[in-house]
Design an enzyme around this catalytic site. Structure first.
Site, short mmCIF file in Angstrom:
data_model
loop_
_atom_site.label_atom_id
_atom_site.label_comp_id
_atom_site.label_asym_id
_atom_site.label_seq_id
_atom_site.Cartn_x
_atom_site.Cartn_y
_atom_site.Cartn_z
N HIS A 5 1.14 3.39 2.18
CA HIS A 5 1.49 3.76 3.55
C HIS A 5 2.99 4.08 3.68
O HIS A 5 3.37 5.06 4.32
CB HIS A 5 1.09 2.62 4.49
CG HIS A 5 1.37 2.88 5.93
ND1 HIS A 5 0.61 3.74 6.69
CD2 HIS A 5 2.34 2.40 6.76
CE1 HIS A 5 1.09 3.79 7.93
NE2 HIS A 5 2.14 2.98 7.98
N THR A 41 0.85 -1.20 0.00
CA THR A 41 0.00 0.00 0.00
C THR A 41 0.88 1.25 0.00
O THR A 41 2.08 1.17 0.26
CB THR A 41 -0.91 0.03 1.26
OG1 THR A 41 -0.08 0.24 2.41
CG2 THR A 41 -1.69 -1.27 1.40
#
Length: 164
Positions: free
Chosen positions: A97, A95
């Site tokens: 992130h 992801t």
């Protein structure tokens, strides 16, 4: 220079200033503790090797890498420090992130360096794999904690020379 071509723990011992009068804070992330604790040990050992007294090494722990900048700010505000070393490890996942955390910490450390009159040392590993992190936390590429400690000592010395 890319880490693959340089050992993070290799340096000229004699080029490092005496650190016996220095007080240094270290903020370390608990996330990826198997890596960050090795970075911490490397930093502490290197600081002590260059004369920093163990009681003059102040360690604070925060939950994750994103919290490092807040922890560093609070440490700098609550203790009389010559520098703060920031140690963490972010491993890329599936992801975005990773990008947000790395960008936030990078920007945060830059802002701390501009806001305060002491150096904040970027010791955040930002790797694609856990193996790359292990290689940089005492593995085949040395220890980023050692490098961060040397950088702190040299930056404190740099700042002191400018004040004289």
């Amino acid at each position: 220079m890319a880490t693959a071509y340089q050992n993070l723990s290799a340096y000229d011992f004699d080029s490092v200033p005496d650190a016996s009068e220095m007080t240094i804070g270290i903020v370390v992330a608990e996330w990826n503790k198997n890596i960050t604790e090795k970075l911490l040990v490397g930093a502490i050992n290197t600081l002590e090797k260059h004369g920093v007294k163990s009681e003059n090494i102040i360690v604070g722990r925060v939950p994750g890498s994103f919290e490092l900048t807040f922890g560093a700010k609070r440490l700098a505000e609550s203790k009389d420090l010559n520098a703060v070393i920031i140690l963490g490890c972010v491993v890329k996942g599936d992801t975005p992130h990773f990008d947000y955390v790395c960008s936030g910490v990078t920007q945060g450390v830059t802002e701390l360096n501009l806001m305060y009159d002491i150096p904040f040392i970027f010791g955040l590993l930002t790797t694609d794999t856990m193996e790359q992190s292990e290689d940089r936390a005492g593995g085949k590429h040395g220890n980023k904690g050692d490098e961060a400690a040397i950088t702190a000592i040299k930056m404190i010395d740099f700042s002191c020379k400018l004040q004289n």
